[in-house]
Design an enzyme around this catalytic site. Structure first.
Site, PDB file in Angstrom:
ATOM      1  N   ARG A  76       0.840  -1.497  -0.194  1.00  0.00           N
ATOM      2  CA  ARG A  76      -0.295  -0.219  -0.375  1.00  0.00           C
ATOM      3  C   ARG A  76       0.613   1.163   0.051  1.00  0.00           C
ATOM      4  O   ARG A  76       0.585   2.320   0.494  1.00  0.00           O
ATOM      5  CB  ARG A  76      -0.704   0.524   1.410  1.00  0.00           C
ATOM      6  CG  ARG A  76      -1.689  -1.192   1.130  1.00  0.00           C
ATOM      7  CD  ARG A  76      -2.908  -1.387   0.314  1.00  0.00           C
ATOM      8  NE  ARG A  76      -3.116  -2.936   0.675  1.00  0.00           N
ATOM      9  CZ  ARG A  76      -3.058  -3.633   0.563  1.00  0.00           C
ATOM     10  NH1 ARG A  76      -1.941  -4.161  -0.465  1.00  0.00           N
ATOM     11  NH2 ARG A  76      -3.609  -5.478   0.741  1.00  0.00           N
ATOM     12  N   ARG A  77       2.150   1.155  -0.809  1.00  0.00           N
ATOM     13  CA  ARG A  77       3.119   2.172  -0.998  1.00  0.00           C
ATOM     14  C   ARG A  77       3.132   2.464  -2.257  1.00  0.00           C
ATOM     15  O   ARG A  77       3.932   3.658  -2.965  1.00  0.00           O
ATOM     16  CB  ARG A  77       3.914   2.215  -0.029  1.00  0.00           C
ATOM     17  CG  ARG A  77       4.126   1.623   1.536  1.00  0.00           C
ATOM     18  CD  ARG A  77       5.399   1.728   1.671  1.00  0.00           C
ATOM     19  NE  ARG A  77       5.996   2.735   2.347  1.00  0.00           N
ATOM     20  CZ  ARG A  77       7.486   2.675   2.238  1.00  0.00           C
ATOM     21  NH1 ARG A  77       8.141   1.524   2.524  1.00  0.00           N
ATOM     22  NH2 ARG A  77       8.498   3.759   2.187  1.00  0.00           N
TER      23      ARG A  77
ATOM     24  N   SER B 101      -1.282 -14.250  -9.468  1.00  0.00           N
ATOM     25  CA  SER B 101      -1.794 -14.359  -8.353  1.00  0.00           C
ATOM     26  C   SER B 101      -3.087 -14.311  -7.776  1.00  0.00           C
ATOM     27  O   SER B 101      -3.654 -15.386  -7.394  1.00  0.00           O
ATOM     28  CB  SER B 101      -0.371 -14.089  -7.086  1.00  0.00           C
ATOM     29  OG  SER B 101      -0.708 -12.847  -7.862  1.00  0.00           O
TER      30      SER B 101
ATOM     31  N   TYR C  49      -4.937  -6.594 -10.962  1.00  0.00           N
ATOM     32  CA  TYR C  49      -4.441  -6.494 -12.564  1.00  0.00           C
ATOM     33  C   TYR C  49      -5.228  -5.597 -13.792  1.00  0.00           C
ATOM     34  O   TYR C  49      -4.756  -4.717 -14.250  1.00  0.00           O
ATOM     35  CB  TYR C  49      -3.530  -7.709 -12.947  1.00  0.00           C
ATOM     36  CG  TYR C  49      -2.271  -7.877 -12.549  1.00  0.00           C
ATOM     37  CD1 TYR C  49      -1.238  -7.240 -12.489  1.00  0.00           C
ATOM     38  CD2 TYR C  49      -2.186  -9.298 -12.027  1.00  0.00           C
ATOM     39  CE1 TYR C  49       0.325  -8.018 -11.878  1.00  0.00           C
ATOM     40  CE2 TYR C  49      -1.228  -9.609 -10.769  1.00  0.00           C
ATOM     41  CZ  TYR C  49       0.043  -9.161 -10.787  1.00  0.00           C
ATOM     42  OH  TYR C  49       1.484  -9.192 -10.562  1.00  0.00           O
TER      43      TYR C  49
ATOM     44  N   PHE D  71       4.232 -19.028 -15.854  1.00  0.00           N
ATOM     45  CA  PHE D  71       5.579 -17.962 -16.418  1.00  0.00           C
ATOM     46  C   PHE D  71       5.910 -17.088 -14.750  1.00  0.00           C
ATOM     47  O   PHE D  71       4.702 -16.754 -14.805  1.00  0.00           O
ATOM     48  CB  PHE D  71       5.341 -17.634 -17.823  1.00  0.00           C
ATOM     49  CG  PHE D  71       4.362 -16.795 -17.936  1.00  0.00           C
ATOM     50  CD1 PHE D  71       4.563 -15.635 -17.620  1.00  0.00           C
ATOM     51  CD2 PHE D  71       4.172 -16.919 -18.637  1.00  0.00           C
ATOM     52  CE1 PHE D  71       3.551 -14.315 -17.797  1.00  0.00           C
ATOM     53  CE2 PHE D  71       2.994 -16.373 -18.902  1.00  0.00           C
ATOM     54  CZ  PHE D  71       2.678 -14.814 -18.940  1.00  0.00           C
TER      55      PHE D  71
END
Length: 402
Positions: A89-90, A118, A123, A402
Site C-alpha cells: 500500500r505504498r 496470483s 491487475y 511463467f
C-alpha cells in the site's frame, strides 16, 4: 525516505529472488536461484528501493505468443511481480507496472503484455483483461472411449527425460505456431517448466515421460494406497501431439496406467478429451483464469492477429493507465487483416482497454462482456459484428505458468 525505482543488474538477482519469494510466502533456495538466472533479463526487471532496501519489483521475459491466425508474435511475459511484506500500500506495484508499460510504449517494443495473476483483483486496474482460461479435468481410470475413436497401432512408451526432451521440443515447436496462447520456449524455459526437484514435486513423484511417434505426454503420480487397493492420482503436466489420433493414443495410455484411480489434467478449455469418452459425464470439469492480456499500443496490437470476419466500426476506448490509447479508433477488418486509425467520428462501440485485452486472443466474447455491463453498443448491430470478428478458431490456452 523517498522510494526509488531502477532497472536491475545481474548482481541484484539473489536479493530480488528473496523479495519475490517472500511476497509469495515461499522460502528461497539456491537451486531455484540458478534456475531463475537462465530466465532473468536484468534490463527488463524493475525494482523499487526504500533507501538501499529492495522492497518490490517485477520483470519481463522476452517471449513469443501465438495469436489467432497462427501468428507467433513478440509478447512481454510479465513475471516475478511482488512486494515485500511490510511495504504494501505504498504504490510500489503501480510504479513497477508504469515502468513496464510506459517503457514498452516509449521504446516501441512489444505491443502486448501477458501474465498469470496470483490474485484476480490485482491487475485489472492496470488494464489487463481476462483473455484465457484453463480447465481442471478429472477422469476415472479406465474410462472407455466412444466406439470409433482411432488410436492407431503406434507404440506408446515411457522413456527417460534425456531421451524425451529433444523429441518434446521438436513436437512443441511444430505445434506452437498453430496453438493460440502457446509461448516460445528457450532451453531455460523448458527447464523451469519441467523443474523436478523435491521442492517442485509437492509430494508427488518425479516426472514420467511418454513418447508416441507423433507426440508426447508428461505426468506425475500422487500416491494414495487405500484398504481396497491403490487409488493413485495421475497428474498430467502436458500432452501434445501432431495428429488427433496420436492425441487420443496418449490419452488412452494415461487412462490405462495400472494402479491409478483417477487422471487429473490442467488443460485447454476446448480439450477434446471429454468428447473422446463414451460417457462424457465421467469427466469432471472446473474452469479458472489463466492468461491476462494488456494492450500496450492499440494501433500496433490490433493488426498483429487475424480476424474471423469483416467488420468496420469506430471504437471509443478508455485507458487511464496508458492514456495514449484513449480516444476513438476506426477498426476495419477485410479478409482477416485489420487496420486501425485514430478518428473523430461518432463511436459504434464504447469499451475500456481491459475489455479489449480480454477479447484479444479470441476466447472472451465482447457480447458477453456487454451483458456484464463492461461494453456498450451505440450503433445497433455493431457489437455482435465486432464480437464475432474477434473470435478465434480455437480456445486460447497457455500450458505453462511463467
Amino acid at each position: 525516505m523517498a522510494l526509488n525505482l531502477r532497472t536491475l543488474t545481474a548482481d541484484d538477482l539473489p536479493e530480488f529472488q528473496r523479495v519475490v519469494n517472500s511476497a509469495f510466502l515461499s522460502d528461497s533456495v539456491e537451486d531455484q536461484l540458478e534456475r531463475w538466472r537462465g530466465l532473468f533479463e536484468p534490463d527488463r526487471h524493475h525494482a523499487v528501493f526504500d533507501g538501499d532496501e529492495l522492497i518490490g519489483g517485477g520483470g519481463i521475459q522476452s517471449r513469443e505468443i501465438t495469436l489467432p491466425g497462427a501468428r507467433p508474435t513478440p509478447v512481454a511475459a510479465v513475471t516475478s511481480v511482488g512486494v515485500k511484506p511490510g511495504h504494501r500500500r505504498r504504490g510500489v506495484l503501480t510504479r513497477v507496472m508504469r515502468a513496464q508499460l510506459h517503457g514498452m510504449h516509449e521504446e516501441g517494443t512489444e505491443a502486448i503484455a501477458a501474465l498469470w495473476a496470483s490474485e484476480a483483483a490485482i491487475y485489472p486496474r492496470f488494464g489487463y483483461g481476462l483473455a484465457a482460461e484453463f480447465t481442471r479435468l478429472e477422469v476415472p481410470h479406465g474410462a472407455k472411449f466412444r466406439p470409433g475413436v482411432a488410436t492407431g497401432g503406434e507404440r506408446v512408451r515411457e522413456v527417460s527425460r534425456d531421451e524425451a526432451m529433444p523429441v518434446m521440443k521438436a513436437v512443441y515447436e511444430d505445434l506452437r505456431p498453430s496453438r493460440t496462447g502457446w509461448l516460445s520456449r528457450t532451453d531455460a524455459a523448458w527447464d523451469h517448466h519441467l523443474a523436478d526437484t523435491e521442492r517442485d514435486r509437492d509430494g508427488l513423484s518425479a516426472y514420467r515421460y511418454v513418447l508416441h511417434p507423433q507426440g508426447y505426454a508428461v505426468y506425475r503420480i500422487k500416491a494414495d494406497w487405500q484398504v481396497r487397493g491403490p487409488r493413485n492420482e495421475l497428474h498430467v503436466r502436458e500432452i501434445a501431439a501432431r495428429t488427433d489420433e496420436a492425441y487420443a493414443a496418449l490419452y488412452r495410455y494415461l487412462l490405462d496406467v495400472d494402479m491409478v484411480g483417477e487422471l487429473k489434467f490442467f488443460t485447454a478449455s476446448d480439450d477434446p478429451g471429454v468428447h473422446l469418452l463414451e460417457d462424457s459425464r465421467l469427466a469432471l470439469r472446473g474452469r479458472s483464469d489463466s492468461l491476462w492480456v494488456r494492450i500496450v499500443d492499440v494501433d500496433r496490437a490490433l493488426p498483429l492477429r487475424r480476424y474471423l470476419s469483416d467488420v468496420d466500426v469506430v471504437l471509443e476506448l478508455s485507458d487511464e493507465f496508458c492514456p495514449w490509447n484513449a480516444g476513438r479508433w476506426r477498426f476495419t477488418v477485410k479478409d482477416g487483416e485489420a487496420t486501425v486509425q485514430r478518428v473523430d467520428d461518432d463511436p459504434d462501440v464504447v469499451l475500456d482497454v481491459q475489455a479489449l485485452g480480454a477479447a484479444y486472443l479470441g476466447g472472451t466474447r465482447l457480447a458477453t462482456l456487454a451483458r456484464a455491463q463492461r461494453v456498450s453498443e451505440v450503433t445497433a448491430g455493431a457489437l455482435n459484428a465486432l464480437s464475432h470478428a474477434l473470435l478465434g478458431d480455437r480456445e486460447p490456452h497457455c500450458p505453462e505458468v511463467f
